[in-house]
Design a protein around this motif. Structure first.
Motif, PDB file in Angstrom:
ATOM      1  N   TYR A  60       5.968   2.952   1.289  1.00  0.00           N
ATOM      2  CA  TYR A  60       5.194   1.712   1.027  1.00  0.00           C
ATOM      3  C   TYR A  60       5.199   0.263   1.953  1.00  0.00           C
ATOM      4  O   TYR A  60       6.579   0.075   2.301  1.00  0.00           O
ATOM      5  N   LEU A  61       4.311  -0.210   2.267  1.00  0.00           N
ATOM      6  CA  LEU A  61       4.213  -1.140   3.425  1.00  0.00           C
ATOM      7  C   LEU A  61       3.282  -2.314   2.673  1.00  0.00           C
ATOM      8  O   LEU A  61       2.465  -2.000   1.985  1.00  0.00           O
TER       9      LEU A  61
ATOM     10  N   GLU B  74       7.177  12.622   8.525  1.00  0.00           N
ATOM     11  CA  GLU B  74       6.192  12.532   9.448  1.00  0.00           C
ATOM     12  C   GLU B  74       5.250  11.733   8.891  1.00  0.00           C
ATOM     13  O   GLU B  74       4.690  11.703   7.591  1.00  0.00           O
ATOM     14  N   ILE B  75       4.572  10.699   9.879  1.00  0.00           N
ATOM     15  CA  ILE B  75       3.550   9.954   9.471  1.00  0.00           C
ATOM     16  C   ILE B  75       2.471   9.639  10.558  1.00  0.00           C
ATOM     17  O   ILE B  75       2.550  10.020  11.552  1.00  0.00           O
ATOM     18  N   ARG B  76       1.239   9.283   9.733  1.00  0.00           N
ATOM     19  CA  ARG B  76       0.125   9.384  10.843  1.00  0.00           C
ATOM     20  C   ARG B  76      -0.074   7.874  11.112  1.00  0.00           C
ATOM     21  O   ARG B  76       0.016   6.887  10.288  1.00  0.00           O
ATOM     22  N   ALA B  77      -0.321   7.480  12.336  1.00  0.00           N
ATOM     23  CA  ALA B  77      -0.412   5.933  12.667  1.00  0.00           C
ATOM     24  C   ALA B  77      -1.565   5.867  13.861  1.00  0.00           C
ATOM     25  O   ALA B  77      -1.848   6.998  14.345  1.00  0.00           O
TER      26      ALA B  77
ATOM     27  N   GLN C  31       0.837  -1.248   0.028  1.00  0.00           N
ATOM     28  CA  GLN C  31      -0.066  -0.027  -0.025  1.00  0.00           C
ATOM     29  C   GLN C  31       0.863   1.285  -0.072  1.00  0.00           C
ATOM     30  O   GLN C  31       1.882   1.200   0.548  1.00  0.00           O
ATOM     31  N   LYS C  32       0.408   2.165  -0.540  1.00  0.00           N
ATOM     32  CA  LYS C  32       1.142   3.510  -0.678  1.00  0.00           C
ATOM     33  C   LYS C  32       0.631   4.442   0.450  1.00  0.00           C
ATOM     34  O   LYS C  32      -0.518   4.957   0.405  1.00  0.00           O
ATOM     35  N   ILE C  33       1.556   4.983   1.110  1.00  0.00           N
ATOM     36  CA  ILE C  33       1.178   5.949   2.345  1.00  0.00           C
ATOM     37  C   ILE C  33       2.011   7.237   2.173  1.00  0.00           C
ATOM     38  O   ILE C  33       3.187   7.305   2.040  1.00  0.00           O
TER      39      ILE C  33
ATOM     40  N   LYS D   6      -1.524   0.503  13.534  1.00  0.00           N
ATOM     41  CA  LYS D   6      -2.067   0.510  12.283  1.00  0.00           C
ATOM     42  C   LYS D   6      -1.455   1.672  11.594  1.00  0.00           C
ATOM     43  O   LYS D   6      -1.551   2.860  12.080  1.00  0.00           O
ATOM     44  N   ILE D   7      -0.815   1.451  10.516  1.00  0.00           N
ATOM     45  CA  ILE D   7      -0.424   2.444   9.591  1.00  0.00           C
ATOM     46  C   ILE D   7      -0.957   2.305   8.140  1.00  0.00           C
ATOM     47  O   ILE D   7      -0.944   1.152   7.559  1.00  0.00           O
ATOM     48  N   GLY D   8      -2.054   3.077   7.576  1.00  0.00           N
ATOM     49  CA  GLY D   8      -2.638   3.133   6.573  1.00  0.00           C
ATOM     50  C   GLY D   8      -3.500   1.695   6.648  1.00  0.00           C
ATOM     51  O   GLY D   8      -4.465   1.713   7.755  1.00  0.00           O
TER      52      GLY D   8
END
Length: 147
Positions: free
Chosen positions: A144-145, A28-31, A15-17, A89-91
Motif C-alpha cells: 500500500y502506497l 517482486e513488483i512492477r514499476a 492505493q493497493k498494489i 511510478k508504482i501503480g
C-alpha cells in the motif's frame, strides 16, 4: 464501518498494489522508470532504490560517477553510478525527481536464475517506501502506497 486493513488504508488515501512472491521468498513488483516498465525486487533493507549497470539506455537514465560504494547480498565495495531527476511510478503513485543508484546486479540475477526465477531490472528500496509511506501486508501479498 471499516472491516479490513485494506479498506482502512484505502480510506486513508492509499492505493493497493499486488506483490508476487518469488521462489526465493522475495516480493517482486512492477514499476516504471521514466515511463519504461520494469521488474523489481521490493527490499525494505536496501537504503536506496537501484537498477543494474547497462540499464541506462533502457530507462533513459543520465548518469554520473559516484563515490558511493554499494554492498549487499554477499557482495561488497562495488562501484556505483548515480542518476538524478528520474520519474518512478508504482501503480498510481509518482515519485518525481528521484535519484537512483546503478551498480552490478549480476550476483542478484544469478541467484534468481539458479532458482528458476526471472531476472530483475533493479530493487525498490527504503527511499521509495518511506516517501510513499508504505504498508506491506505480507500475508495477503499487497503493498500500500499513499498517493
Amino acid at each position: 464501518m471499516i472491516n479490513s486493513l485494506s479498506e482502512f488504508l484505502i480510506e486513508q488515501g492509499y492505493q493497493k498494489i499486488k506483490l508476487k512472491l518469488t521462489k526465493t521468498n522475495h516480493f517482486e513488483i512492477r514499476a516504471k522508470i521514466n515511463n519504461v516498465k520494469g521488474r523489481f525486487i521490493l527490499d525494505t533493507g536496501a537504503s536506496n532504490s537501484c537498477v543494474s549497470f547497462g540499464s541506462e539506455e533502457v530507462f533513459k537514465l543520465k548518469t554520473k560517477k559516484s563515490k558511493i560504494k554499494a554492498s549487499g547480498a554477499g557482495a561488497t565495495d562495488m562501484d556505483t553510478l548515480i542518476s538524478k531527476k528520474n520519474n518512478i511510478k508504482i501503480g498510481k503513485t509518482n515519485f518525481k525527481n528521484h535519484s537512483l543508484i546503478l551498480f552490478d546486479l549480476s550476483h542478484v540475477n544469478l541467484a534468481l536464475e539458479n532458482h528458476d526465477c526471472e531476472i530483475v531490472d533493479g530493487i525498490i528500496g527504503a527511499d521509495i517506501l518511506k516517501k510513499g509511506e508504505a504498508v506491506i501486508d505480507y500475508k495477503k501479498k499487497y503493498l500500500y502506497l499513499r498517493y
